[in-house]
Design a protein around this motif. Structure first.
Motif, short mmCIF file in Angstrom:
data_model
loop_
_atom_site.label_atom_id
_atom_site.label_comp_id
_atom_site.label_asym_id
_atom_site.label_seq_id
_atom_site.Cartn_x
_atom_site.Cartn_y
_atom_site.Cartn_z
N ASP A 15 -33.77 39.63 -69.84
CA ASP A 15 -34.13 38.29 -69.37
C ASP A 15 -35.64 38.10 -69.39
OD1 ASP A 15 -31.86 36.63 -68.54
OD2 ASP A 15 -31.36 38.33 -67.25
N PRO A 16 -36.10 36.86 -69.66
CA PRO A 16 -37.54 36.59 -69.57
C PRO A 16 -38.00 36.65 -68.12
CG PRO A 16 -36.32 34.55 -69.90
CD PRO A 16 -35.32 35.67 -70.04
N GLN B 101 -27.35 31.18 -66.41
CA GLN B 101 -28.25 31.07 -67.56
C GLN B 101 -28.82 32.43 -67.98
OE1 GLN B 101 -31.01 28.33 -65.72
NE2 GLN B 101 -30.25 26.59 -66.93
N SER B 102 -28.62 33.41 -67.17
CA SER B 102 -29.28 34.69 -67.39
C SER B 102 -28.60 35.49 -68.50
CB SER B 102 -29.31 35.52 -66.11
OG SER B 102 -28.00 35.99 -65.79
N HIS B 103 -29.38 36.36 -69.12
CA HIS B 103 -28.84 37.28 -70.11
C HIS B 103 -27.89 38.28 -69.47
CE1 HIS B 103 -29.59 40.38 -73.53
NE2 HIS B 103 -28.74 39.46 -73.94
N MET B 104 -28.12 38.59 -68.21
CA MET B 104 -27.22 39.50 -67.49
C MET B 104 -25.82 38.89 -67.41
SD MET B 104 -29.69 40.99 -64.42
CE MET B 104 -30.33 39.38 -63.96
N TYR B 105 -25.76 37.63 -67.00
CA TYR B 105 -24.47 36.96 -66.88
C TYR B 105 -23.77 36.89 -68.23
CZ TYR B 105 -21.09 33.17 -66.39
OH TYR B 105 -19.94 32.42 -66.42
N LYS B 106 -24.48 36.46 -69.26
CA LYS B 106 -23.88 36.32 -70.59
C LYS B 106 -23.37 37.66 -71.12
CE LYS B 106 -26.82 32.36 -71.63
NZ LYS B 106 -28.00 31.87 -72.39
N SER B 107 -24.09 38.72 -70.84
CA SER B 107 -23.66 40.04 -71.30
C SER B 107 -22.38 40.49 -70.61
CB SER B 107 -24.77 41.06 -71.06
OG SER B 107 -25.93 40.73 -71.81
N LEU B 108 -22.22 40.11 -69.36
CA LEU B 108 -21.02 40.48 -68.62
C LEU B 108 -19.78 39.72 -69.08
CD1 LEU B 108 -22.54 40.85 -65.05
CD2 LEU B 108 -21.39 42.66 -66.35
N GLN B 109 -19.97 38.69 -69.89
CA GLN B 109 -18.81 37.96 -70.42
C GLN B 109 -18.19 38.67 -71.61
OE1 GLN B 109 -18.11 35.55 -68.18
NE2 GLN B 109 -20.06 36.38 -67.40
N ILE B 110 -18.83 39.70 -72.13
CA ILE B 110 -18.28 40.46 -73.25
C ILE B 110 -17.14 41.33 -72.73
CG2 ILE B 110 -18.76 42.24 -74.97
CD1 ILE B 110 -21.68 41.28 -74.99
N VAL C 67 -24.43 45.86 -66.00
CA VAL C 67 -25.68 45.52 -66.69
C VAL C 67 -26.84 46.09 -65.90
CG1 VAL C 67 -24.85 43.40 -67.81
CG2 VAL C 67 -25.83 43.28 -65.50
N PHE C 68 -27.94 46.28 -66.62
CA PHE C 68 -29.23 46.57 -66.01
C PHE C 68 -30.12 45.36 -66.22
CE2 PHE C 68 -30.05 51.46 -65.91
CZ PHE C 68 -28.91 51.65 -65.16
N TRP D 206 -35.90 38.68 -57.65
CA TRP D 206 -34.79 37.86 -58.17
C TRP D 206 -33.61 38.74 -58.58
CZ3 TRP D 206 -33.55 36.97 -63.68
CH2 TRP D 206 -32.58 35.97 -63.87
N VAL D 207 -33.87 39.79 -59.38
CA VAL D 207 -32.79 40.67 -59.81
C VAL D 207 -32.16 41.37 -58.61
CG1 VAL D 207 -32.21 42.71 -61.17
CG2 VAL D 207 -33.76 41.00 -62.12
N ALA D 208 -32.99 41.83 -57.68
CA ALA D 208 -32.46 42.51 -56.50
C ALA D 208 -31.58 41.57 -55.68
CB ALA D 208 -33.61 43.05 -55.65
N GLY D 209 -31.99 40.33 -55.56
CA GLY D 209 -31.17 39.36 -54.84
C GLY D 209 -29.84 39.10 -55.53
N LEU D 210 -29.87 38.95 -56.85
CA LEU D 210 -28.63 38.75 -57.60
C LEU D 210 -27.69 39.94 -57.46
CD1 LEU D 210 -29.96 37.10 -60.89
CD2 LEU D 210 -28.56 36.00 -59.12
N SER D 211 -28.28 41.15 -57.39
CA SER D 211 -27.44 42.35 -57.32
C SER D 211 -26.64 42.42 -56.01
CB SER D 211 -28.29 43.61 -57.47
OG SER D 211 -29.13 43.81 -56.35
N LEU D 212 -27.14 41.74 -54.97
CA LEU D 212 -26.39 41.69 -53.72
C LEU D 212 -25.12 40.85 -53.88
CD1 LEU D 212 -29.36 41.14 -51.22
CD2 LEU D 212 -27.99 43.24 -51.51
#
Length: 312
Positions: free
Chosen positions: A97-98, A108-117, A123-124, A145-151
């Motif tokens: 992600d940028p 919108q994140s690359h993390m989310y899109k990658s988890l759709q595979i 994901v990291f 931001w990433v730490a918050g999403l990981s919760l």
């Protein structure tokens, strides 16, 4: 008056003995002194150094709580890695992600899109290099931001601090700045695993890796034949250097300075096969394959990887 007669024999024997002793004495004084026996010039083998006592502060990590990772690096956010990820049966994507701008949503994140595979369970996230345009303040915001999403999304099992020691050695970040970034992530989710790379061929074993991190990815990078030949030495020394960390091993299809070099089929299978052995022995928690676009453009590597990965 009777005249006494003496025998000449005793006198002769006495004189003969005297002359013999005198001759021996003179003869020996003319001989050179015997040379002393030369000392043993071969040094005795030194006693082997005892193994150093293990550092009491470096205890083995807790058992790995996830499945063994077959990770695929996809640093091209516009690339659909589904075909490659499915063919390789990967369960984890290293995302890119940028820098967080305060507006990007989870969807919108690359993390989310990658988890759709299909098949991708983990994901990291990643903090990228200042050398590639990231700012320190933006890195702090991104870590939070990433730490918050990981919760909210436990599929985010790690945050990767890209080229950690390279940034320090090249003067782009200081150790204190990395500590600030680590503290920012910890302030939001202290249980999110933080990962850094270790390139043994760059002599990064000189560093203590004494930061508040959980895992290390050891990379054979450069694809020089002698480097591949010494892969076991590189990996073993790295494992010994990180007894208290989770370790993943990274494999690059193509890497090196001055245009780089592709791994041959034999080199690729040898390196990946060794990684699989270490995973099976529970000495590595996973493997990272670099990268999705290289596999897509060179599908012969997919077949070679499938042949080796089925042994894991």
């Amino acid at each position: 008056m009777m005249k006494t007669t003496h025998s000449p024999l005793p006198t002769f024997l006495l004189c003969a003995a005297f002359l013999l002793c005198t001759w021996c004495s003179c003869s020996s004084s003319d001989d050179p002194a015997p040379e002393p026996t030369p000392p043993d010039t071969e040094e005795p083998a030194p006693d082997p150094k005892p193994d150093p006592d293990p550092d009491p502060d470096k205890q083995p990590p807790a058992p790995w709580p996830y499945a063994r990772l077959t990770g695929l690096w996809n640093h091209l956010t516009g690339l659909d890695a589904t075909a490659v990820a499915t063919a390789l049966d990967v369960n984890m994507i290293w995302t890119n992600d940028p820098e967080y701008n305060g507006q990007m949503t989870w969807e919108q994140s690359h993390m989310y899109k990658s988890l759709q595979i299909p098949g991708v369970d983990y994901v990291f996230g990643k903090i990228n290099r200042v050398a590639w345009g990231w700012t320190h303040q933006g890195s702090l915001e991104h870590a939070r931001w990433v730490a918050g999403l990981s919760l909210e999304h436990p599929e985010i099992i790690g945050l990767y601090l890209n080229d950690f020691y390279d940034e320090i050695e090249e003067g782009y970040r200081t150790e204190d700045q990395w500590r600030e970034i680590i503290a920012a992530a910890r302030s939001v989710n202290p249980d999110l695993d933080l990962w850094v790379p270790h390139y043994p061929h760059r002599n990064q074993g000189q560093h203590d890796f004494d930061f508040d991190i959980n895992g290390v990815i050891v990379n054979i990078w450069g694809n020089r034949p002698e480097q591949i030949e010494a892969m076991e030495e590189h990996i073993e020394s790295s494992l010994a250097h990180h007894p208290d960390k989770y370790v993943i091993a990274g494999l690059y299809l193509h890497s090196g300075n001055d245009g780089g070099r592709w791994l041959t089929e034999a080199e690729f299978k040898k390196l990946l096969g060794y990684y699989v052995e270490l995973v099976n022995e529970n000495r590595l928690v996973g493997i990272r394959l670099f990268s999705a676009d290289l596999f897509q453009d060179n599908p012969e590597y997919i077949g070679w990887a499938q042949e080796i990965l089925e042994q894991m």
